[in-house]
Design a protein around this motif. Structure first.
Motif, PDB file in Angstrom:
ATOM      1  N   LYS A  14       0.844  -1.205   0.000  1.00 32.62           N
ATOM      2  CA  LYS A  14       0.000   0.000   0.000  1.00 32.62           C
ATOM      3  C   LYS A  14       0.874   1.246   0.000  1.00 32.62           C
ATOM      4  N   GLY A  58      -3.450   4.879  -1.222  1.00 32.11           N
ATOM      5  CA  GLY A  58      -4.315   5.791  -0.483  1.00 32.11           C
ATOM      6  C   GLY A  58      -4.629   6.977  -1.372  1.00 32.11           C
ATOM      7  N   VAL A  59      -5.458   7.895  -0.880  1.00 29.99           N
ATOM      8  CA  VAL A  59      -5.905   8.958  -1.783  1.00 29.99           C
ATOM      9  C   VAL A  59      -5.533  10.363  -1.317  1.00 29.99           C
ATOM     10  N   GLY A  63      -9.711  13.045  -2.191  1.00 33.72           N
ATOM     11  CA  GLY A  63     -10.777  12.198  -1.610  1.00 33.72           C
ATOM     12  C   GLY A  63     -11.064  12.511  -0.153  1.00 33.72           C
ATOM     13  N   HIS A  64     -10.023  12.678   0.657  1.00 30.99           N
ATOM     14  CA  HIS A  64     -10.290  12.944   2.079  1.00 30.99           C
ATOM     15  C   HIS A  64     -10.999  14.286   2.301  1.00 30.99           C
ATOM     16  N   THR A  91     -16.310  12.809  -4.214  1.00 33.89           N
ATOM     17  CA  THR A  91     -15.246  11.996  -3.620  1.00 33.89           C
ATOM     18  C   THR A  91     -14.730  10.985  -4.649  1.00 33.89           C
ATOM     19  N   VAL A  95     -10.951  10.684  -6.347  1.00 34.96           N
ATOM     20  CA  VAL A  95     -10.175   9.442  -6.206  1.00 34.96           C
ATOM     21  C   VAL A  95      -9.749   8.922  -7.586  1.00 34.96           C
ATOM     22  N   GLY A 157      -8.168   3.333  -1.964  1.00 35.17           N
ATOM     23  CA  GLY A 157      -9.224   3.745  -1.052  1.00 35.17           C
ATOM     24  C   GLY A 157     -10.325   4.406  -1.864  1.00 35.17           C
ATOM     25  N   ASP A 158     -11.575   4.287  -1.397  1.00 31.80           N
ATOM     26  CA  ASP A 158     -12.688   4.758  -2.243  1.00 31.80           C
ATOM     27  C   ASP A 158     -13.906   5.061  -1.375  1.00 31.80           C
ATOM     28  N   VAL A 159     -14.883   5.699  -1.981  1.00 31.70           N
ATOM     29  CA  VAL A 159     -16.224   5.749  -1.407  1.00 31.70           C
ATOM     30  C   VAL A 159     -16.941   4.512  -1.934  1.00 31.70           C
ATOM     31  N   ILE A 169     -16.829   5.165   3.620  1.00 40.77           N
ATOM     32  CA  ILE A 169     -15.468   5.253   3.069  1.00 40.77           C
ATOM     33  C   ILE A 169     -14.746   3.937   3.325  1.00 40.77           C
ATOM     34  N   LEU A 170     -14.152   3.415   2.271  1.00 39.93           N
ATOM     35  CA  LEU A 170     -13.356   2.193   2.373  1.00 39.93           C
ATOM     36  C   LEU A 170     -11.885   2.585   2.225  1.00 39.93           C
ATOM     37  N   SER A 171     -11.132   2.441   3.303  1.00 40.42           N
ATOM     38  CA  SER A 171      -9.705   2.803   3.254  1.00 40.42           C
ATOM     39  C   SER A 171      -8.900   1.708   2.550  1.00 40.42           C
ATOM     40  N   GLY A 172      -7.812   2.113   1.927  1.00 42.22           N
ATOM     41  CA  GLY A 172      -6.888   1.138   1.355  1.00 42.22           C
ATOM     42  C   GLY A 172      -6.320   0.205   2.416  1.00 42.22           C
ATOM     43  N   VAL A 234     -10.053  11.064   6.885  1.00 43.65           N
ATOM     44  CA  VAL A 234     -11.256  10.458   7.447  1.00 43.65           C
ATOM     45  C   VAL A 234     -11.050   8.985   7.795  1.00 43.65           C
ATOM     46  N   THR A 235      -9.842   8.455   7.601  1.00 43.63           N
ATOM     47  CA  THR A 235      -9.642   7.027   7.881  1.00 43.63           C
ATOM     48  C   THR A 235      -8.578   6.773   8.947  1.00 43.63           C
TER      49      THR A 235
END
Ligand code: IP8
Length: 287
Positions: A14, A58-59, A63-64, A91, A95, A157-159, A169-172, A234-235
């Motif tokens: 990552k 990560g973004v 994105g954050h 978002t 990303v 990482g994504d929405v 939110i799905l973190s990497g 946010v993660t």
């Protein structure tokens, strides 16, 4: 771009949003020299070591800030007044902008990189912690099949949509954990970041911070001194990484090495290339 692919020697890497982007602003990449250096390091590992890589990024500032503004992580669970649909669109668009740059850079370095976008594969149920691994299977399967076909799958990482709270939110970092669960032969997971590893205090604000080279899953942190970030995140920044690194170790005790290290160092080259790790390396190994 030819390479023999087996299920041995799979390393999950990552690349953190903090190294790819400038987290102090919005939708800004890291300086060119840093950006190129990160991907050259990955390309060298891919070309010169017998590792099959799955990359996750990560973004950061792509994105954050958008997710924070629209409370996308909590969805409608906490703020029904916000325009969630707009938050999701903005978002995801941010990303994808970063993701496209990552993919193009890798292909430009002759890496057979292909995109696996979580938004298209994952639907959660009541946020990340309440969601079971079944929800991530399609995404993990897709990445695994592409790897076996000789590609370097690249996730991020994504929405994602959520069937209870609308979106989250799905973190990497979570993706790393789900991939390592889904592909049992994965032996090593490497988080490449902007610090040497996990410290007893935040090294950016405490000159006397000490690197924890071995981090037990039972280690207790002093919350007050170990986190600081003025940038939108946010993660959970390093805390998020440690949380999911611990879960990877706990899912499969003694079977997987989880390493947190700094980009551009000998330590991160060793970590990504599957080389045995010695205690003299400046990195954190989570055990
Ligand atoms: O940077 C966060 O992913 P991370 C994804 O890997 C978004 O934690 C959209 C904020």
């Amino acid at each position: 771009m030819d390479k023999t692919i087996t299920d041995d020697n799979i390393t999950l890497v990552k690349l953190g949003g903090a190294i790819l982007t400038d987290k102090r602003s919005t939708c800004t990449t890291a300086p060119d020299s840093q950006w190129t250096g990160i991907f050259e390091q990955v390309a060298n590992v891919y070309k010169h070591h017998n590792q099959n890589l799955i990359l996750i990024h990560g973004v950061g500032s792509f994105g954050h800030p958008q997710a924070k503004k629209y409370s996308v992580r909590d969805g409608v669970a906490h703020d029904a007044t916000k325009d969630m649909r707009k938050g999701v669109c903005l978002t995801h668009a941010a990303v994808l902008e970063l993701h496209s740059l990552v993919i193009k850079t890798l292909i430009g370095m002759s890496i057979p990189a292909v995109s696996v976008t979580p938004f298209d594969h994952v639907v959660t149920s009541g946020g990340i912690d309440a969601t079971t691994s079944t929800s991530f299977e399609r995404m993990c399967h897709r990445a695994h099949v592409l790897l076996q076909q000789g590609y370097v799958p690249v996730l991020h990482g994504d929405v994602v949509m959520d069937d209870i709270q609308y979106c989250t939110i799905l973190s990497g970092d979570v993706i790393m954990r789900e991939l390592s669960k889904y592909i049992p032969s994965v032996k090593r997971c490497v988080f490449v970041t902007d610090v040497d590893g996990v410290f007893d205090k935040d090294p950016k604000t405490h000159a006397d911070a000490e690197l924890l080279t071995d981090l037990s899953t039972a280690h207790q942190f002093d919350q007050a001194s170990s986190s600081s970030s003025s940038a939108a995140d946010v993660t959970g920044s390093m805390h998020g990484k440690v949380k999911w690194a611990r879960r990877i170790v706990e899912d499969s005790p003694g079977n997987k090495e989880v390493i947190i290290c700094r980009q551009g160092t000998k330590a991160s080259t060793k970590a990504m290339s599957g080389t045995p790790i010695s205690s003299s390396q400046r990195m954190t190994v989570v055990k």
